[in-house]
Design a protein around this motif. Sequence first.
Motif, PDB file in Angstrom:
ATOM      1  N   GLY A 158       0.822  -1.215   0.000  1.00 46.68           N
ATOM      2  CA  GLY A 158       0.000   0.000   0.000  1.00 46.68           C
ATOM      3  C   GLY A 158       0.850   1.256   0.000  1.00 46.68           C
ATOM      4  O   GLY A 158       0.570   2.221  -0.708  1.00 46.68           O
ATOM      5  N   GLN A 159       1.922   1.239   0.798  1.00 48.10           N
ATOM      6  CA  GLN A 159       2.790   2.411   0.898  1.00 48.10           C
ATOM      7  C   GLN A 159       3.474   2.715  -0.437  1.00 48.10           C
ATOM      8  O   GLN A 159       3.564   3.867  -0.857  1.00 48.10           O
ATOM      9  CB  GLN A 159       3.847   2.172   1.990  1.00 48.10           C
ATOM     10  N   ILE A 160       3.937   1.668  -1.098  1.00 50.64           N
ATOM     11  CA  ILE A 160       4.611   1.867  -2.393  1.00 50.64           C
ATOM     12  C   ILE A 160       3.628   2.478  -3.388  1.00 50.64           C
ATOM     13  O   ILE A 160       3.951   3.423  -4.104  1.00 50.64           O
ATOM     14  CB  ILE A 160       5.198   0.538  -2.917  1.00 50.64           C
ATOM     15  N   MET A 173       1.055   4.331  -2.657  1.00 48.42           N
ATOM     16  CA  MET A 173       0.789   5.717  -2.260  1.00 48.42           C
ATOM     17  C   MET A 173       1.911   6.648  -2.710  1.00 48.42           C
ATOM     18  O   MET A 173       1.668   7.738  -3.224  1.00 48.42           O
ATOM     19  CB  MET A 173       0.645   5.808  -0.739  1.00 48.42           C
ATOM     20  N   ASP A 174       3.165   6.234  -2.483  1.00 45.80           N
ATOM     21  CA  ASP A 174       4.300   7.103  -2.800  1.00 45.80           C
ATOM     22  C   ASP A 174       4.556   7.194  -4.296  1.00 45.80           C
ATOM     23  O   ASP A 174       4.950   8.236  -4.807  1.00 45.80           O
ATOM     24  CB  ASP A 174       5.580   6.587  -2.109  1.00 45.80           C
ATOM     25  N   LYS A 175       4.355   6.082  -4.998  1.00 41.08           N
ATOM     26  CA  LYS A 175       4.798   6.036  -6.390  1.00 41.08           C
ATOM     27  C   LYS A 175       3.710   6.423  -7.394  1.00 41.08           C
ATOM     28  O   LYS A 175       4.010   6.948  -8.457  1.00 41.08           O
ATOM     29  CB  LYS A 175       5.317   4.629  -6.725  1.00 41.08           C
ATOM     30  N   LYS A 181       0.696   8.213  -6.735  1.00 39.93           N
ATOM     31  CA  LYS A 181      -0.183   9.328  -6.390  1.00 39.93           C
ATOM     32  C   LYS A 181      -1.656   8.900  -6.340  1.00 39.93           C
ATOM     33  O   LYS A 181      -2.553   9.730  -6.475  1.00 39.93           O
ATOM     34  CB  LYS A 181       0.003  10.504  -7.356  1.00 39.93           C
ATOM     35  N   PRO A 236      -5.562   7.532  -1.002  1.00 41.46           N
ATOM     36  CA  PRO A 236      -5.812   6.408  -0.096  1.00 41.46           C
ATOM     37  C   PRO A 236      -7.155   5.729  -0.375  1.00 41.46           C
ATOM     38  O   PRO A 236      -7.246   4.500  -0.331  1.00 41.46           O
ATOM     39  CB  PRO A 236      -5.797   7.061   1.280  1.00 41.46           C
TER      40      PRO A 236
END
Lengths: 338, 154, 118
Positions: free
Chosen positions: C17-19, C21-23, C25, C28
């Motif tokens: 999930g984090q990847i 979110m960061d990569k 855009k 959430p």
Amino acid sequence: MAVKKLGIQTVKLMNPPSILETATITGSKEGEGPLGQYFDVVLSDDLYGEESWEKAESKMTREAVKLAINKANLHPDNIDYMFSGDLLNQIISSSFAARELQIPFFGLYGACSTMTESLSLSSMIIDGGYADYVIAATSSHFASAERQYRFPLEYGGQRPPTSQWTVTGAGAALLSSSGSGPYITYVTTGRVMDFGVKDANNMGAAMAPAAADTILRHFKDTGFNPAYYDLIITGDLGKVGKELAVELVKKGGYDISNIYTDCGVEIFDLTEQDVHSGASGCGCSAVVFCGYLYKQLKEGNFNRILLISTGALLSPTSSQQGESIPGIAHAVAIERSV
Amino acid sequence: MEKKLEKQLSEEFKNMVDKNNPQSSIIKDCIFAFVIGGLICDIGQFFMNLFLSFGIPEDNVGFYVATVMVFLGAFLTGLGIYDNVAKYAGAGTIVPITGFANSIVSPAMEFKREGYILGVGARMFIIAGPVLVYGISSSVIVGIIYYFIKYFVK
Amino acid sequence: MDYIRAFIVGGFICVIGQILMDKTKLTPARILVSFVTLGVILGALGIYEPLVKYGKAGATVPLPGFGYSLAKGAFKGVDEYGLIGAFTGGVTGTAAGIAAAVFFGYIMAIIFSPKMKK
């Protein structure tokens, strides 16, 4: 014939209005920032004793206006017009403040460009001979802006590094047809510019083209060079947008890098205060101008400044419909003597 | 700026923005997400083991764990703690079911000032609503497919 | 041992999930929708089941686990009640989480008010 018009977008004020007094009220985080000492009132409670963030913001506008009028030993009855705006739907902070103040009121929406929009119109109405005392006021509140544009306060989201922090603050400036300065001398009104940025978390980039366009247009219309000013300061581009603006202005043929900064970079300590790219919100340039810059002009630390408040003209609806973010920037030149 | 310059700059602008774009420190973000997400799951594991030791049947223990985890997420949101952890944890606090609770409780609290019916009641699902819409709808679809496979293919 | 497995499986799902979110855009909300839907599909295909057996709470606490429970519930509903079970099963399988979120959400909203972010 428009005898006061210079070039395409600029007005030279023939009877430059004087800024008699200013007043600022900010939230606690702004008070803890590097410019905290320049604000008249720093709230310890960002609800300002009210029941909602919207009511608190409206009270900030109202009290800032009252304070500016009081400082000049005047009464709201003496004020001919009030130009004011904010970020909330139907600009309720401003109109509800005007409901209490009972000053003839023009409500403005220019997103975060509202401080210079209100200063522009106030000075033109004075220069035109329609008024002797005019209030220009602007406010924003972090909590009321978050719930309208982004997420609930307690929502556990992560802000990207390009995001900016909405300033909690209200600034009011009292302009007069007579007075000993500082004076508003030139007004350059911006066009709506859109270079296609869609990321609502990168408003600095969305607004930078408008800022650069207005700065370039101001130089073209007036014939001035950057060296004419001690300081050129944009409203709320933040760190990311500031760098882009310098680059765009440079491509337009002017190097402003050594006298240029941005209110959104100055108001917070970017390394300590967890605001990512800096500050935003109409209150940002309002309190930086009415607090810090006005006092520096008064004390003679600056003689001539060019203030360019910058606005991102998006709404949650336009973003959801996939529209890019149009930007606008209005410039006013403020000089100690004329 | 002049029209010609404007056109040129608007074409160059995307590259300028990409060049100036500060990147999230993805390694740091992922470590935080992994550790905090992992810890939240361990709290869930603790309650799962606890309820199993009370003699709750394995088929039903998920209900108990979900209820407790949702309560914890909701309570920490109410206390104003969840968003402060989430600032660092990112997906580590969004993806677990405690984040689902946070996404329901935070608007409910936020819009209380607009009243208990149209504020709390109506706004509760502004973030979590889509999760239920897509989750439940896709479960109905897989259920129907399963039905046809089961009764007609055999 | 349970704790180590739950930690690793749960942490790993969060890292995905984090990847995203960061990569990408992706907001959430979109990530959560994808995770739940993915959980339903993987659950239906029987791919998520081994992960639940191995990681236990590490696989059921994250949102794909919610999707897995929806799919499992829909299957169980069909097994017990036929076609109508496709409609009743999913929500039944996740009723505790949904009802708890609504109920506690309401209670918390009554008790607490949002605080200014620092």
